[in-house]
Design a protein around this motif. Sequence first.
Motif, PDB file in Angstrom:
ATOM      1  N   ASP A 149       0.849  -1.182   0.000  1.00 51.16           N
ATOM      2  CA  ASP A 149       0.000   0.000   0.000  1.00 51.16           C
ATOM      3  C   ASP A 149       0.890   1.238   0.000  1.00 51.16           C
ATOM      4  O   ASP A 149       2.116   1.158   0.020  1.00 51.16           O
ATOM      5  CB  ASP A 149      -0.968  -0.019   1.187  1.00 51.16           C
ATOM      6  CG  ASP A 149      -0.262   0.017   2.540  1.00 51.16           C
ATOM      7  OD1 ASP A 149       0.922   0.417   2.582  1.00 51.16           O
ATOM      8  OD2 ASP A 149      -0.886  -0.358   3.544  1.00 51.16           O
ATOM      9  N   ASP A 185      -5.397   8.274  -1.485  1.00 53.07           N
ATOM     10  CA  ASP A 185      -5.892   7.009  -2.022  1.00 53.07           C
ATOM     11  C   ASP A 185      -4.851   6.460  -2.998  1.00 53.07           C
ATOM     12  O   ASP A 185      -4.511   7.110  -3.989  1.00 53.07           O
ATOM     13  CB  ASP A 185      -7.223   7.260  -2.733  1.00 53.07           C
ATOM     14  CG  ASP A 185      -7.815   5.985  -3.330  1.00 53.07           C
ATOM     15  OD1 ASP A 185      -7.165   4.924  -3.261  1.00 53.07           O
ATOM     16  OD2 ASP A 185      -8.920   6.074  -3.879  1.00 53.07           O
ATOM     17  N   ARG A 186      -4.359   5.256  -2.724  1.00 52.65           N
ATOM     18  CA  ARG A 186      -3.303   4.645  -3.560  1.00 52.65           C
ATOM     19  C   ARG A 186      -3.712   4.555  -5.022  1.00 52.65           C
ATOM     20  O   ARG A 186      -2.880   4.717  -5.923  1.00 52.65           O
ATOM     21  CB  ARG A 186      -2.978   3.237  -3.013  1.00 52.65           C
ATOM     22  CG  ARG A 186      -2.001   2.410  -3.852  1.00 52.65           C
ATOM     23  CD  ARG A 186      -0.603   3.022  -3.771  1.00 52.65           C
ATOM     24  NE  ARG A 186       0.406   2.149  -4.305  1.00 52.65           N
ATOM     25  CZ  ARG A 186       0.702   2.029  -5.592  1.00 52.65           C
ATOM     26  NH1 ARG A 186       0.020   2.727  -6.478  1.00 52.65           N
ATOM     27  NH2 ARG A 186       1.654   1.230  -5.998  1.00 52.65           N
ATOM     28  N   THR A 187      -4.976   4.351  -5.289  1.00 50.40           N
ATOM     29  CA  THR A 187      -5.431   4.169  -6.670  1.00 50.40           C
ATOM     30  C   THR A 187      -5.369   5.465  -7.471  1.00 50.40           C
ATOM     31  O   THR A 187      -5.441   5.447  -8.700  1.00 50.40           O
ATOM     32  CB  THR A 187      -6.869   3.613  -6.699  1.00 50.40           C
ATOM     33  OG1 THR A 187      -7.747   4.543  -6.052  1.00 50.40           O
ATOM     34  CG2 THR A 187      -6.924   2.272  -5.986  1.00 50.40           C
ATOM     35  N   ARG A 188      -5.226   6.606  -6.776  1.00 51.38           N
ATOM     36  CA  ARG A 188      -5.183   7.904  -7.470  1.00 51.38           C
ATOM     37  C   ARG A 188      -3.765   8.303  -7.849  1.00 51.38           C
ATOM     38  O   ARG A 188      -3.567   9.332  -8.494  1.00 51.38           O
ATOM     39  CB  ARG A 188      -5.796   8.981  -6.579  1.00 51.38           C
ATOM     40  CG  ARG A 188      -7.285   8.792  -6.294  1.00 51.38           C
ATOM     41  CD  ARG A 188      -7.775   9.833  -5.309  1.00 51.38           C
ATOM     42  NE  ARG A 188      -7.493  11.191  -5.777  1.00 51.38           N
ATOM     43  CZ  ARG A 188      -7.578  12.281  -5.008  1.00 51.38           C
ATOM     44  NH1 ARG A 188      -7.920  12.153  -3.727  1.00 51.38           N
ATOM     45  NH2 ARG A 188      -7.311  13.475  -5.500  1.00 51.38           N
TER      46      ARG A 188
END
Length: 288
Positions: free
Chosen positions: A2, A43-46
């Motif tokens: 993460d 947010d890691r996905t960003r």
Amino acid sequence: MDLIDDFEAARPRLLALAHRILGSFEDAEDVVQTAWLRTQTMDRTRIDNPGGWFTTVVGRLCLDHVRSRERRGELPLLSDAIPDDRLAVEEELLRREDVSRALLVLLGRLTTTQRVAYVMHDLFRIPFDEIADVLDTATSNAKKLASRARRRLEVVEPASAEEATRTSGHWQIVDAFLAAARGGDIDTLVALMAPDVVRAADPVLLPEGGAVEVVGNRAVAEETRYFTTRIHASIPMHVNGTPAAVIAPGGHPLATITFTFENDKITRIEIARLKPTDEVNARRPGTS
């Protein structure tokens, strides 16, 4: 992994980057900790490139930190304005990470934006487009800033072959003097100086009761025993165009040690506070 795990893996590099920009390990730790707190809210996905994102955040925080210092009218800290325990930590950092004391002194002579551009690109190989993002400028301008920094960090070249030969001999004497002083080799120190050598020092740099002027090679050699800590924190550098040394505990400049030579002997040693008008440059590679 993460984002927090990514950050912890990058932390040593981020600390090294912040330290070179800020010139202070304590300030670097504060900046990196602030970046870590910001990471927790992301947010890691960003984030497509966590390493690049961390670098940009730390770079901007460093820039904000330095600009905040400037707004408060703070000057770069000389070592005598830094607590001894903090200097000890920074000295240990220099030894552990093999940080160039001379480079830290020279980086302090750059403008804030020059320092950021030079450190990020030349020392950490960060692309100029990312540096431009940190500095909120065009990529071409980031390149110009790094180029100007390189020019300001250039070594002093002798004007002639004769001067080069003379300067090389003086560098050998300076190196031998510092090595002997660090090792407590009194006899070598005596041999390097003229019998009537004079050591003059700014009173604020001396311990209470210290003599402003000392005369005689044996007396000057003997007193170096009382300044071993500062001698160990000294680095040979050009000062105002001549071979000299800068005392810089933890990479923070304090004073200059300049020498007068005659017939391959030191005839005068002056220890003075480093002034803003002093021209400090790296020694030419290959000089000994």
